[in-house]
Design an enzyme around this catalytic site. Sequence first.
Site, PDB file in Angstrom:
ATOM      1  N   THR A  27      -8.326  51.794  69.218  1.00  8.45           N
ATOM      2  CA  THR A  27      -8.036  53.216  69.421  1.00  8.45           C
ATOM      3  C   THR A  27      -7.021  53.616  68.359  1.00  8.45           C
ATOM      4  OG1 THR A  27      -6.174  52.770  70.866  1.00  8.45           O
ATOM      5  CG2 THR A  27      -8.319  52.980  71.924  1.00  8.45           C
ATOM      6  N   ALA A  60      -3.684  49.081  70.568  1.00  7.19           N
ATOM      7  CA  ALA A  60      -2.926  50.259  70.993  1.00  7.19           C
ATOM      8  C   ALA A  60      -1.911  50.566  69.897  1.00  7.19           C
ATOM      9  CB  ALA A  60      -2.223  49.972  72.315  1.00  7.19           C
ATOM     10  N   VAL A  86      -0.918  45.112  69.320  1.00 12.57           N
ATOM     11  CA  VAL A  86      -0.097  46.223  68.828  1.00 12.57           C
ATOM     12  C   VAL A  86      -0.593  46.632  67.439  1.00 12.57           C
ATOM     13  CG1 VAL A  86       2.240  46.998  68.330  1.00 12.57           C
ATOM     14  CG2 VAL A  86       1.858  45.282  70.117  1.00 12.57           C
ATOM     15  N   LYS A  87      -0.987  47.891  67.349  1.00  9.23           N
ATOM     16  CA  LYS A  87      -1.501  48.399  66.070  1.00  9.23           C
ATOM     17  C   LYS A  87      -0.345  49.050  65.318  1.00  9.23           C
ATOM     18  CE  LYS A  87      -5.768  50.706  64.607  1.00  9.23           C
ATOM     19  NZ  LYS A  87      -6.827  51.619  65.045  1.00  9.23           N
ATOM     20  N   VAL A  88      -0.102  48.547  64.120  1.00  9.22           N
ATOM     21  CA  VAL A  88       1.099  48.919  63.359  1.00  9.22           C
ATOM     22  C   VAL A  88       0.674  49.446  61.980  1.00  9.22           C
ATOM     23  CG1 VAL A  88       3.254  48.005  62.368  1.00  9.22           C
ATOM     24  CG2 VAL A  88       2.359  47.032  64.493  1.00  9.22           C
TER      25      VAL A  88
END
Length: 218
Positions: A27, A60, A86-88
């Site tokens: 997402t 996310a 964790v999308k960074v």
Amino acid sequence: MRFFIDTADLDQIQEAKDLGVLDGVTTNPSLMAKAGITGAKNIEDHYVKIASMVEGDVSAEVIATDVQGIISEGEYLASLAPNIVVKVPMIKDGIKAICHFSEKGIKTNCTLVFSAGQAILAAKAGATYISPFLGRIDDISWDGIGLIQQIAEIYAVQMYDTEILAASIRSSKHIVQAAQSGADIATCPLHTILGLLKHPLTDIGLEKFLADYQKGNG
Ligand code: G3P
């Protein structure tokens, strides 16, 4: 190559899951907004719902852009469900945060990757996944698939563990090319996955088989 679906739409996630080929979900804030999910609490709840629908990883994305903010937001997101990644973003503070998450055993997806140099840096920092945006590269007449090939070659030569998650997929052809180019995962809109089913000769052939069966057995 594994298949993730690139959406926050629960019906689409369910449809891809029902097809039996879904390995995970990605997402981003734009996809959340498109699905009509707004407000921090609703967004969190939505991540939890998505994470409960699939066994695989669910990316996310953090909103913070400073290292401390990314770390605290990312640690919180990762605590929501065991399969949340964790999308960074690919920025200096993002790389520092990815190093931190990597040391703590928290999975990360380094997003907004548009060059081999960025892919090397993210791998060095210990990212679990990198997301090269091949459609957006093609949109400006560069070569998205060429970038996937280049990163795949570098990662193989250097023996990096980071996985290539081909993102910003625009077509079923992109999925085929990503597979051919060494992407570990493609994250795809639902219509591009369903497009893989289609071939006119399949439809013609099936129609003929059924008609011949009817002739003999009808
Ligand atoms: O999730 C990131 C990515 O897949 C974005 O795709 O279509 O907005 O370029 P797109």
